[in-house]
Write a protein that holds these residues in place. Structure first.
Motif, PDB file in Angstrom:
ATOM      1  N   GLU A  36      -6.359  57.036 -14.866  1.00 34.29           N
ATOM      2  CA  GLU A  36      -4.882  57.273 -15.416  1.00 34.29           C
ATOM      3  C   GLU A  36      -5.307  58.530 -16.222  1.00 34.29           C
ATOM      4  O   GLU A  36      -4.423  58.974 -16.799  1.00 34.29           O
ATOM      5  CB  GLU A  36      -3.798  56.436 -15.815  1.00 34.29           C
ATOM      6  N   LEU A  38      -6.157  58.321 -19.714  1.00 35.31           N
ATOM      7  CA  LEU A  38      -6.478  58.556 -20.711  1.00 35.31           C
ATOM      8  C   LEU A  38      -7.299  58.604 -21.237  1.00 35.31           C
ATOM      9  O   LEU A  38      -8.918  57.712 -21.186  1.00 35.31           O
ATOM     10  CB  LEU A  38      -5.921  57.060 -21.389  1.00 35.31           C
ATOM     11  N   ARG A 147      -1.317  50.883 -22.546  1.00 38.06           N
ATOM     12  CA  ARG A 147      -1.562  51.240 -22.111  1.00 38.06           C
ATOM     13  C   ARG A 147       0.440  51.639 -23.201  1.00 38.06           C
ATOM     14  O   ARG A 147       0.435  52.453 -23.582  1.00 38.06           O
ATOM     15  CB  ARG A 147      -0.786  51.554 -20.627  1.00 38.06           C
ATOM     16  N   ASP A 148       0.452  50.132 -23.338  1.00 40.66           N
ATOM     17  CA  ASP A 148       2.376  50.462 -24.271  1.00 40.66           C
ATOM     18  C   ASP A 148       1.686  51.053 -25.441  1.00 40.66           C
ATOM     19  O   ASP A 148       2.684  51.405 -25.862  1.00 40.66           O
ATOM     20  CB  ASP A 148       2.412  49.575 -23.957  1.00 40.66           C
ATOM     21  N   SER A 151       1.305  55.184 -25.193  1.00 41.12           N
ATOM     22  CA  SER A 151       1.224  55.809 -24.990  1.00 41.12           C
ATOM     23  C   SER A 151       2.619  56.083 -25.465  1.00 41.12           C
ATOM     24  O   SER A 151       3.499  56.746 -26.094  1.00 41.12           O
ATOM     25  CB  SER A 151       2.381  55.492 -23.249  1.00 41.12           C
ATOM     26  N   HIS A 153       5.120  53.913 -26.610  1.00 43.30           N
ATOM     27  CA  HIS A 153       5.966  52.692 -25.839  1.00 43.30           C
ATOM     28  C   HIS A 153       6.189  52.272 -27.035  1.00 43.30           C
ATOM     29  O   HIS A 153       6.941  51.420 -27.146  1.00 43.30           O
ATOM     30  CB  HIS A 153       5.585  52.565 -24.681  1.00 43.30           C
TER      31      HIS A 153
END
Length: 171
Positions: A36, A38, A147-148, A151, A153
């Motif tokens: 992705e 990242l 990822r959370d 990112s 989030h």
């Protein structure tokens, strides 16, 4: 105070690497996140239990195209110095083993945690407070939790401050 990570994130883990520690799950999660785009790397601190297992895990690392983003330290007595270089500490264990002391060491240094929900871990880490808990053995769930945080989030700073505070107050 440690600055919030930017650029390349350092995901770290500390273990005597053996099958029950789930390093393969972490490698697969890292592979998903790299696909992705990242920006992250893995700092894997500790020795392997056997040379056969080391060969198997490093072969998987190569197969996943992660040789350039994984650092294997081998045995070291300076675990704290490596923990302090981590932006996120991951405990991908497949089974519980009581209270993981390395988790408390990471918390004491203010390193947020993403860990498997196995025996001993939920007593220390409350999901969404001091860290994130994922089902053991699930690379997709582990990747999603990482990822959370990466990112934004879920707030890295919030997890960090809560982990540090809980370690000081309770342990």
């Amino acid at each position: 105070k440690r600055p919030e990570p930017s650029g390349i994130w350092t995901i770290g883990t500390v273990a005597l690497f053996r099958p029950r520690k789930g390093i393969e799950i972490l490698l697969r999660a890292i592979h998903r996140l790299r696909r992705e785009n990242l920006q992250l790397r893995l700092l894997a601190v500790g020795p392997f239990e056997t040379s056969e297992y080391e060969y198997r895990v490093k072969r998987l690392t190569t197969r996943l195209g992660l040789d350039d983003v994984v650092t294997w330290t081998g045995f070291t007595p300076q675990v704290d110095s490596f923990l302090s270089k981590m932006d996120l500490f991951v405990l991908p264990s497949l089974f519980g083993e009581g209270l993981p002391m390395v988790m408390l060491e990471a918390m004491a240094l203010g390193v947020p945690i993403v860990a498997s929900r196995v025996e001993g871990v939920p007593e220390v880490i409350r999901h969404g407070r001091e860290g994130l808990l994922v089902p053991p053995g699930s690379a997709p769930a582990l990747a999603s939790a990482l990822r959370d945080v990466i990112s934004g989030h879920i707030s890295w700073r919030w997890l960090r401050e809560n982990a540090y505070r809980r370690q000081r107050q309770c342990y």
